[in-house]
Design a protein around this motif. Structure first.
Motif, PDB file in Angstrom:
ATOM      1  N   LYS A   1      42.023  29.831  75.720  1.00 13.96           N
ATOM      2  CA  LYS A   1      41.176  29.617  74.536  1.00 13.96           C
ATOM      3  C   LYS A   1      42.025  29.074  73.377  1.00 13.96           C
ATOM      4  O   LYS A   1      41.658  28.093  72.744  1.00 13.96           O
ATOM      5  CB  LYS A   1      40.540  30.969  74.148  1.00 13.96           C
ATOM      6  N   LEU A   2      43.163  29.719  73.141  1.00 20.26           N
ATOM      7  CA  LEU A   2      44.021  29.284  72.038  1.00 20.26           C
ATOM      8  C   LEU A   2      44.609  27.907  72.330  1.00 20.26           C
ATOM      9  O   LEU A   2      44.688  27.052  71.446  1.00 20.26           O
ATOM     10  CB  LEU A   2      45.145  30.311  71.808  1.00 20.26           C
TER      11      LEU A   2
ATOM     12  N   THR B   1      43.306  25.540  74.072  1.00 18.11           N
ATOM     13  CA  THR B   1      42.251  24.534  73.880  1.00 18.11           C
ATOM     14  C   THR B   1      42.085  24.221  72.390  1.00 18.11           C
ATOM     15  O   THR B   1      41.902  23.060  72.001  1.00 18.11           O
ATOM     16  CB  THR B   1      40.926  25.037  74.495  1.00 18.11           C
ATOM     17  N   GLU B   2      42.170  25.256  71.565  1.00 22.32           N
ATOM     18  CA  GLU B   2      42.074  25.045  70.104  1.00 22.32           C
ATOM     19  C   GLU B   2      43.232  24.178  69.609  1.00 22.32           C
ATOM     20  O   GLU B   2      43.040  23.254  68.817  1.00 22.32           O
ATOM     21  CB  GLU B   2      42.128  26.396  69.384  1.00 22.32           C
ATOM     22  N   ILE B   3      44.430  24.503  70.084  1.00 20.96           N
ATOM     23  CA  ILE B   3      45.622  23.750  69.660  1.00 20.96           C
ATOM     24  C   ILE B   3      45.498  22.287  70.092  1.00 20.96           C
ATOM     25  O   ILE B   3      45.788  21.364  69.327  1.00 20.96           O
ATOM     26  CB  ILE B   3      46.896  24.405  70.259  1.00 20.96           C
TER      27      ILE B   3
ATOM     28  N   ALA C   1      42.751  20.644  70.692  1.00 17.34           N
ATOM     29  CA  ALA C   1      41.699  19.986  69.905  1.00 17.34           C
ATOM     30  C   ALA C   1      42.233  19.602  68.525  1.00 17.34           C
ATOM     31  O   ALA C   1      41.930  18.518  68.006  1.00 17.34           O
ATOM     32  CB  ALA C   1      40.493  20.915  69.784  1.00 17.34           C
ATOM     33  N   GLU C   2      43.012  20.470  67.951  1.00 19.50           N
ATOM     34  CA  GLU C   2      43.593  20.212  66.632  1.00 19.50           C
ATOM     35  C   GLU C   2      44.496  18.978  66.681  1.00 19.50           C
ATOM     36  O   GLU C   2      44.415  18.096  65.830  1.00 19.50           O
ATOM     37  CB  GLU C   2      44.399  21.463  66.208  1.00 19.50           C
TER      38      GLU C   2
ATOM     39  N   LYS D   1      52.039  30.847  65.546  1.00 20.12           N
ATOM     40  CA  LYS D   1      50.621  31.179  65.699  1.00 20.12           C
ATOM     41  C   LYS D   1      50.377  31.767  67.099  1.00 20.12           C
ATOM     42  O   LYS D   1      49.687  32.780  67.264  1.00 20.12           O
ATOM     43  CB  LYS D   1      49.795  29.899  65.510  1.00 20.12           C
ATOM     44  N   TRP D   2      50.956  31.118  68.089  1.00 19.86           N
ATOM     45  CA  TRP D   2      50.804  31.551  69.493  1.00 19.86           C
ATOM     46  C   TRP D   2      51.328  32.987  69.650  1.00 19.86           C
ATOM     47  O   TRP D   2      50.650  33.854  70.225  1.00 19.86           O
ATOM     48  CB  TRP D   2      51.593  30.589  70.396  1.00 19.86           C
TER      49      TRP D   2
ATOM     50  N   GLU E   1      49.129  35.626  67.706  1.00 18.57           N
ATOM     51  CA  GLU E   1      47.811  35.923  68.287  1.00 18.57           C
ATOM     52  C   GLU E   1      47.898  36.555  69.666  1.00 18.57           C
ATOM     53  O   GLU E   1      47.107  37.413  70.020  1.00 18.57           O
ATOM     54  CB  GLU E   1      46.966  34.647  68.349  1.00 18.57           C
TER      55      GLU E   1
END
Lengths: 430, 289
Positions: free
Chosen positions: A49-50, A52-54, A56-57, A342-343, A346
């Motif tokens: 999930k994380l 995929t966010e990274i 996308a960013e 961040k990784w 979280e």
């Protein structure tokens, strides 16, 4: 009856023809464009999930307008998946692979060499043992960079605070050297309660903390001679084996049918185990009262083994230099100090970029303390030997070490025999 | 009078001993299932904590040890139904076609005569000696060239030639008397009628057995379904889906067991429906009468 059988046969034949023609359930395979980057990851759900966010960013902000497409593959069977994709000529642009798999991929000329983009300063940003697994000696003898580490881990000493208190030991003062460790083990071993000071695994990977703290080298710099029968290696393994054979403080966790270290620790059979960060969440959920400390120091200080994964770029039949640079840029972004902070914050994982160490923020103070121990430990961790078939080393050494544990061979004999076989079967010939 | 009572007592004791052994056997057989269900109900990370009895038999005592969150997670986050339906489609179609072809081939090898029949049959049997993994790459390349990558066809067709199935069918059909076939021929039955009206109904037990075994194989086939599909494909099956619960350092056993509780249902239902045929098929195919 005859009619029924004809109807059945007809239905079956129609189904089969339709099926083989592909008209029934055809699944469209979508192609990738020149600005698309396909990434295969083998993360768990929260990591995916994380990630995929990274991705996308980065897709939104990269100046070249490249787009990351994330596809999750299961960890189990991933090597078969990569192998068949490579046979098909359709590997992903970027893939997450286990570190021992990298030398084989490099040897087969499948990965992109990114040395041209990487400066010595960039390499210094990473946990040394983690980035080391991406620097592979090529067939021409030159070292080149193949990808970046995306996850790194190693073992630390886990100890049960409650059992420490019951044995009259200070739970805030875990053993710092192997001598102290042995003394603690003796106090924590109560055979009548089926309780042992230590539970250990017997594989090569789990023995590296012993070898490394005694300063044993596995290979010579040329990589064609195994040094595991050095006096340091013999002393390290002798200490490990004596925990079971001489001092009786180890609970046969290494034997087949024995209670595995993590299970025995969970059930208070072993007061201390060497364990990685992946078990922290489970032990906390199971409400085990435990602490984590650096691996006890040997003659060469504290050190540990290294596990983890790398993100590598696969060669493609048609790829522009710009596309390769974009893949590299994404990996740099993923492993940058900012993203790694961040990784780690979280997911409670060790950052691969040491620039992130100071910026990891975890609300739970106990978890923050544990992660800081692991981060500290990784500074002195030692990369595993980079050989074509790492698994073969395990297959050769583990039975020899078990033989020594069972008293079938002396430590020296076992290591001498293992070295002979490794040089004959697993190392390149001179 | 005394001896009659003794006989009665002995009979009861024998019955008691028999039931005790059967109950013990039942517990041993059911133990993995019970363990699976209990693990599925445990809190994350506690699968290997050997504590199954709650501290108190109150809701609070049970919730300390057990939870239904794993089941909710499996259905809500894991997309269980998608994998489940795909597995049903793949296993059913594969079992149906493989059984049909094996049945036809078995009949030919059992009742027809042609040059090189035995040689061909033994060559086929010989292929059973080759480990299945050896076929992985060639099958993958052929499937790819047929354009069946990431399709149901690609998942099913490469496994339709089932030598073991042909062998089972042949052995069973050899026990059908030739006189029956000859009588049917005298009555004017065609080859197809002999096969479909005479042979197939007589072979029901072995057909059902083979269907179940093939279904089971495809229901739990992991490596082929993994390599022949795209990551994140819409046609992934349960074994591949379940593998997402495993990582480099172990598995999420609680979630895996929750999904497994449901994944065994089709197999259990099929076995229950077909158990009589299945047992008959297993024993009758074994010997030539």
């Amino acid at each position: 009856m005859i009619r029924n059988s004809f109807i059945m046969t007809f239905i079956l034949a129609v189904m089969l023809i339709g099926f083989l023609c592909g008209t029934l359930f055809m699944n469209q395979v979508t192609g990738m464009g020149p600005k698309d980057i396909l990434v295969w990851n083998s993360y768990g759900p929260s990591e995916n999930k994380l990630f995929t966010e990274i991705a996308a960013e980065w897709s939104k902000t990269n100046p070249g307008g490249y787009k990351i497409h994330v596809a999750q593959i299961p960890w189990m069977g991933q090597e078969s998946k990569y192998r068949t994709a490579l046979i098909a000529g359709a590997p992903p642009d970027i893939g997450r692979v286990d570190t021992p798999f990298v030398p084989e991929l490099v040897h087969n000329g499948i990965l992109e060499d990114i040395t041209q983009f990487v400066t010595p300063e960039i390499l210094k940003e990473y946990v040394p043992a983690a980035i080391s697994s991406c620097i592979i000696k090529d067939k021409d003898g030159k070292e080149r960079v193949y990808g970046f580490p995306d996850q790194t881990n190693g073992a630390c000493l886990f100890y049960n605070k409650q059992l420490f208190r019951e044995a009259g030991l200070d739970p805030e003062n875990p053993p710092k050297t192997w001598d102290e460790f042995l003394a603690y083990c003796k106090k924590l071993t109560i055979p009548e309660k089926d309780q042992f000071g230590f539970g250990m695994d017997n594989s090569l990977w789990w023995s590296f903390p012993f070898f490394n703290t005694y300063g044993a080298e596995f290979l010579n710099p040329e990589g064609d001679k195994c040094l595991l029968n050095s006096k340091e290696a013999i002393a390290a393994l002798q200490f490990k084996i004596d925990l079971y054979r001489v001092h009786n403080v180890e609970g046969r966790a290494w034997s087949s049918g024995g209670r595995k270290p993590e299970d025995g620790f969970l059930n208070k059979r072993y007061a201390m185990v060497l364990m990685g960060p992946w078990k922290v969440a489970d032990f906390r959920k199971a409400k085990v009262d435990f602490g984590v400390a650096l691996v006890p120091a040997g003659p060469k200080g504290t050190s540990t083994n290294v596990g983890g994964t790398n993100m590598v770029i696969f060669k493609q039949r048609k790829r522009s230099p710009e596309h390769l640079k974009a893949c590299y840029d994404f990996l740099r972004y993923l492993t940058s100090a900012e993203v790694q902070a961040k990784w780690a914050s979280e997911l409670r994982q060790i950052p691969v970029n040491m620039g992130a160490y100071a910026n990891v923020k975890i609300d739970d103070s106990e978890e923050a303390k544990i992660l800081s121990v692991f981060m500290e430990q990784m500074k002195t961790a030692k990369a595993r030997p980079k050989v074509l078939k790492y698994a073969q080393l395990e297959l050769i050494i583990n039975p020899e070490m078990e033989n020594a544990l069972n008293g079938g061979k002396t430590v020296e004999q076992a290591l001498n025999d293992a070295v002979k076989r490794i040089e004959a079967e697993a190392l390149p010939k001179k | 009078m005394q001896s009659a009572m003794n006989v009665k007592l002995m009979k009861r004791l024998k019955m008691f001993a028999l039931y005790a052994v059967l109950v013990l056997g039942g517990i041993i057989v059911l133990f993995p299932l019970i363990w699976m269900v209990l693990t599925a109900l445990k809190h994350p990370g506690t699968a290997f904590k050997f504590n199954f009895i709650p501290s108190s038999f109150t809701p609070a005592g049970f919730s300390e040890l057990y939870t239904i969150e794993n089941f909710k997670k499996v259905f809500n986050e894991f997309n269980f139904m998608k994998y489940f339906i795909n597995s049903i489609i793949v296993a059913t179609l594969a079992a149906l076609f493989a059984t049909t072809f094996s049945c036809m081939a078995g009949y030919v090898f059992a009742k027809k005569n042609f040059a090189g029949k035995d040689f061909l049959f033994y060559v086929l049997l010989g292929t059973m000696m080759i480990p299945g993994m050896m076929y992985l790459v060639p099958q993958f390349v052929i499937t790819l060239k047929l354009g069946w990558f990431d399709t149901y066809q690609g998942m099913i067709v490469p496994h339709l030639a089932n030598v073991f199935g042909v062998f089972m069918m042949r052995q069973f059909m050899r026990s059908i008397p030739d006189s029956l076939i000859e009588a049917a021929k005298l009555d004017g039955a065609s080859e197809w009628q002999i096969f479909s009206i005479l042979i197939v109904p007589l072979s029901k037990p072995i057909i059902v057995t083979l269907f179940l075994l093939t279904f089971l194989f495809h229901w739990s086939n992991f490596i082929w379904q993994l390599v022949i599909t795209k990551p994140g494909s819409a046609i992934l099956t349960l074994p591949v889906g379940l593998a997402y619960f495993s990582g480099p350092h172990g598995s999420e056993w609680e979630l895996m067991m929750s999904a497994s509780c449901f994944s065994i249902i089709p197999i259990a239902v099929l076995f229950l429906i077909a158990q009589n045929f299945f047992i008959e098929g297993m024993t009758r195919g074994a010997v030539k009468e």
